[in-house]
Motif scaffolding. Sequence first.
Motif, PDB file in Angstrom:
ATOM      1  N   ALA A  14       5.454  17.203   7.252  1.00  0.00           N
ATOM      2  CA  ALA A  14       6.225  16.934   5.171  1.00  0.00           C
ATOM      3  C   ALA A  14       5.627  15.866   4.636  1.00  0.00           C
ATOM      4  O   ALA A  14       4.508  15.451   3.911  1.00  0.00           O
ATOM      5  CB  ALA A  14       6.794  17.409   4.891  1.00  0.00           C
ATOM      6  N   HIS A  15       5.514  14.168   5.612  1.00  0.00           N
ATOM      7  CA  HIS A  15       5.892  12.860   5.521  1.00  0.00           C
ATOM      8  C   HIS A  15       4.053  12.459   5.391  1.00  0.00           C
ATOM      9  O   HIS A  15       3.313  12.219   5.366  1.00  0.00           O
ATOM     10  CB  HIS A  15       6.623  11.985   6.299  1.00  0.00           C
ATOM     11  CG  HIS A  15       6.229  10.647   6.247  1.00  0.00           C
ATOM     12  ND1 HIS A  15       6.574   9.678   6.695  1.00  0.00           N
ATOM     13  CD2 HIS A  15       5.361  10.043   5.009  1.00  0.00           C
ATOM     14  CE1 HIS A  15       5.941   8.520   6.390  1.00  0.00           C
ATOM     15  NE2 HIS A  15       5.073   8.582   4.821  1.00  0.00           N
ATOM     16  N   ALA A  16       3.590  13.607   7.461  1.00  0.00           N
ATOM     17  CA  ALA A  16       2.035  13.237   7.274  1.00  0.00           C
ATOM     18  C   ALA A  16       1.258  13.596   5.850  1.00  0.00           C
ATOM     19  O   ALA A  16       0.104  13.420   5.580  1.00  0.00           O
ATOM     20  CB  ALA A  16       1.670  13.888   8.075  1.00  0.00           C
ATOM     21  N   ARG A  17       1.612  14.784   5.636  1.00  0.00           N
ATOM     22  CA  ARG A  17       0.813  16.203   4.279  1.00  0.00           C
ATOM     23  C   ARG A  17       1.524  14.864   3.067  1.00  0.00           C
ATOM     24  O   ARG A  17       0.499  14.613   2.558  1.00  0.00           O
ATOM     25  CB  ARG A  17       1.550  17.348   4.325  1.00  0.00           C
ATOM     26  CG  ARG A  17       1.164  17.914   5.886  1.00  0.00           C
ATOM     27  CD  ARG A  17       1.864  19.797   5.532  1.00  0.00           C
ATOM     28  NE  ARG A  17       0.977  20.452   6.320  1.00  0.00           N
ATOM     29  CZ  ARG A  17       1.138  21.519   6.427  1.00  0.00           C
ATOM     30  NH1 ARG A  17       2.639  22.098   6.386  1.00  0.00           N
ATOM     31  NH2 ARG A  17       0.780  22.208   7.484  1.00  0.00           N
ATOM     32  N   ALA A  18       2.031  14.294   2.893  1.00  0.00           N
ATOM     33  CA  ALA A  18       2.195  13.391   1.450  1.00  0.00           C
ATOM     34  C   ALA A  18       1.294  12.474   1.568  1.00  0.00           C
ATOM     35  O   ALA A  18       1.423  12.474   0.453  1.00  0.00           O
ATOM     36  CB  ALA A  18       3.918  13.195   1.359  1.00  0.00           C
ATOM     37  N   ASP A  19       1.568  11.829   2.469  1.00  0.00           N
ATOM     38  CA  ASP A  19       0.710  10.251   2.342  1.00  0.00           C
ATOM     39  C   ASP A  19      -0.522  10.733   2.985  1.00  0.00           C
ATOM     40  O   ASP A  19      -1.828   9.845   2.750  1.00  0.00           O
ATOM     41  CB  ASP A  19       1.496   9.443   3.266  1.00  0.00           C
ATOM     42  CG  ASP A  19       2.753   9.050   3.542  1.00  0.00           C
ATOM     43  OD1 ASP A  19       3.241   9.268   2.343  1.00  0.00           O
ATOM     44  OD2 ASP A  19       2.557   7.741   3.868  1.00  0.00           O
ATOM     45  N   HIS A  20      -1.770  12.262   3.048  1.00  0.00           N
ATOM     46  CA  HIS A  20      -2.905  12.151   3.596  1.00  0.00           C
ATOM     47  C   HIS A  20      -3.356  11.893   2.242  1.00  0.00           C
ATOM     48  O   HIS A  20      -2.804  12.128   0.622  1.00  0.00           O
ATOM     49  CB  HIS A  20      -2.651  13.417   3.311  1.00  0.00           C
ATOM     50  CG  HIS A  20      -4.367  13.394   3.775  1.00  0.00           C
ATOM     51  ND1 HIS A  20      -4.947  13.984   4.889  1.00  0.00           N
ATOM     52  CD2 HIS A  20      -5.390  14.518   3.793  1.00  0.00           C
ATOM     53  CE1 HIS A  20      -6.190  13.905   5.768  1.00  0.00           C
ATOM     54  NE2 HIS A  20      -5.870  14.302   4.179  1.00  0.00           N
ATOM     55  N   PRO A  21      -4.419  10.849   2.213  1.00  0.00           N
ATOM     56  CA  PRO A  21      -5.422  10.836   3.169  1.00  0.00           C
ATOM     57  C   PRO A  21      -4.950   9.561   3.614  1.00  0.00           C
ATOM     58  O   PRO A  21      -6.396   9.098   4.639  1.00  0.00           O
ATOM     59  CB  PRO A  21      -6.837  10.691   2.701  1.00  0.00           C
ATOM     60  CG  PRO A  21      -6.111  10.033   1.154  1.00  0.00           C
ATOM     61  CD  PRO A  21      -5.368  10.780   0.828  1.00  0.00           C
ATOM     62  N   ASP A  22      -4.377   8.990   3.588  1.00  0.00           N
ATOM     63  CA  ASP A  22      -3.872   7.855   4.190  1.00  0.00           C
ATOM     64  C   ASP A  22      -2.654   7.824   5.665  1.00  0.00           C
ATOM     65  O   ASP A  22      -1.960   9.627   5.646  1.00  0.00           O
ATOM     66  CB  ASP A  22      -2.804   6.787   3.750  1.00  0.00           C
ATOM     67  CG  ASP A  22      -3.813   6.452   2.276  1.00  0.00           C
ATOM     68  OD1 ASP A  22      -4.764   5.918   2.674  1.00  0.00           O
ATOM     69  OD2 ASP A  22      -3.430   5.368   1.577  1.00  0.00           O
ATOM     70  N   GLU A  23      -2.426   7.762   6.505  1.00  0.00           N
ATOM     71  CA  GLU A  23      -2.353   7.785   7.844  1.00  0.00           C
ATOM     72  C   GLU A  23      -0.518   8.119   7.434  1.00  0.00           C
ATOM     73  O   GLU A  23      -0.029   6.400   6.446  1.00  0.00           O
ATOM     74  CB  GLU A  23      -2.180   6.589   9.080  1.00  0.00           C
ATOM     75  CG  GLU A  23      -3.860   6.822   9.523  1.00  0.00           C
ATOM     76  CD  GLU A  23      -3.899   6.506  10.772  1.00  0.00           C
ATOM     77  OE1 GLU A  23      -3.295   5.860  11.061  1.00  0.00           O
ATOM     78  OE2 GLU A  23      -4.764   6.927  11.559  1.00  0.00           O
ATOM     79  N   ALA A  24       0.266   9.004   8.142  1.00  0.00           N
ATOM     80  CA  ALA A  24       1.782   7.938   7.675  1.00  0.00           C
ATOM     81  C   ALA A  24       2.542   7.505   8.911  1.00  0.00           C
ATOM     82  O   ALA A  24       1.742   7.763   9.961  1.00  0.00           O
ATOM     83  CB  ALA A  24       2.500   9.335   7.740  1.00  0.00           C
ATOM     84  N   CYS A  25       3.581   6.879   8.858  1.00  0.00           N
ATOM     85  CA  CYS A  25       4.350   6.561  10.014  1.00  0.00           C
ATOM     86  C   CYS A  25       5.934   6.175   9.571  1.00  0.00           C
ATOM     87  O   CYS A  25       6.443   6.471   8.984  1.00  0.00           O
ATOM     88  CB  CYS A  25       3.125   4.963  10.178  1.00  0.00           C
ATOM     89  SG  CYS A  25       3.851   4.272   9.187  1.00  0.00           S
ATOM     90  N   GLY A  26       6.473   6.460  10.752  1.00  0.00           N
ATOM     91  CA  GLY A  26       8.015   6.308  10.995  1.00  0.00           C
ATOM     92  C   GLY A  26       8.908   6.700  12.133  1.00  0.00           C
ATOM     93  O   GLY A  26       7.988   6.455  13.095  1.00  0.00           O
ATOM     94  N   VAL A  27       9.905   6.423  11.997  1.00  0.00           N
ATOM     95  CA  VAL A  27      10.623   6.366  13.375  1.00  0.00           C
ATOM     96  C   VAL A  27      12.068   7.560  13.495  1.00  0.00           C
ATOM     97  O   VAL A  27      12.205   7.947  12.145  1.00  0.00           O
ATOM     98  CB  VAL A  27      11.312   5.334  13.696  1.00  0.00           C
ATOM     99  CG1 VAL A  27      12.754   5.022  14.498  1.00  0.00           C
ATOM    100  CG2 VAL A  27      10.750   3.704  14.357  1.00  0.00           C
TER     101      VAL A  27
END
Length: 140
Positions: A14-27
């Motif tokens: 969900a984080h990857a999809r929400a931040d698209h088209p920018d790269e998402a990142c986390g831990v």
Amino acid sequence: MLTITRALYDQIVAHARADHPDEACGVVAGPAGTGRPERFIPMLNAARSPTFYEFDSGDLLKLYREMDDRDEEPVVVYHSHTATEAYPSRTDVTYANEPGAHYVLVSTADTDGAGPFQFRSYRIVDGEITEEEVEVVETY
């Protein structure tokens, strides 16, 4: 092998999809010494880029202090690729400074962030990339 709950898997995607088209990142942090990912911590991509991610140094310092206080460690370090497959780039390998962590990549390339995606996990130690199996479970 990375064993991860369906809930954490879904949060990363969900984080990857929400931040698209920018790269998402986390831990995803877990109790020190267990290797069990438990606490989802989405981070801001300070680079705000579709081809590059960078943790904000202040946010990262705060996160490591918080994990230390909670007796946690980074079990999963994740980010997304928006234009390429879910395989570590040379830059990703350079940034991989947690030899005990699983490095998860989610590719949202050619999906506009909404379609099918790749979810892959790697160990990266001393510049060596090893892909590993991912097991998604309902609970630990």
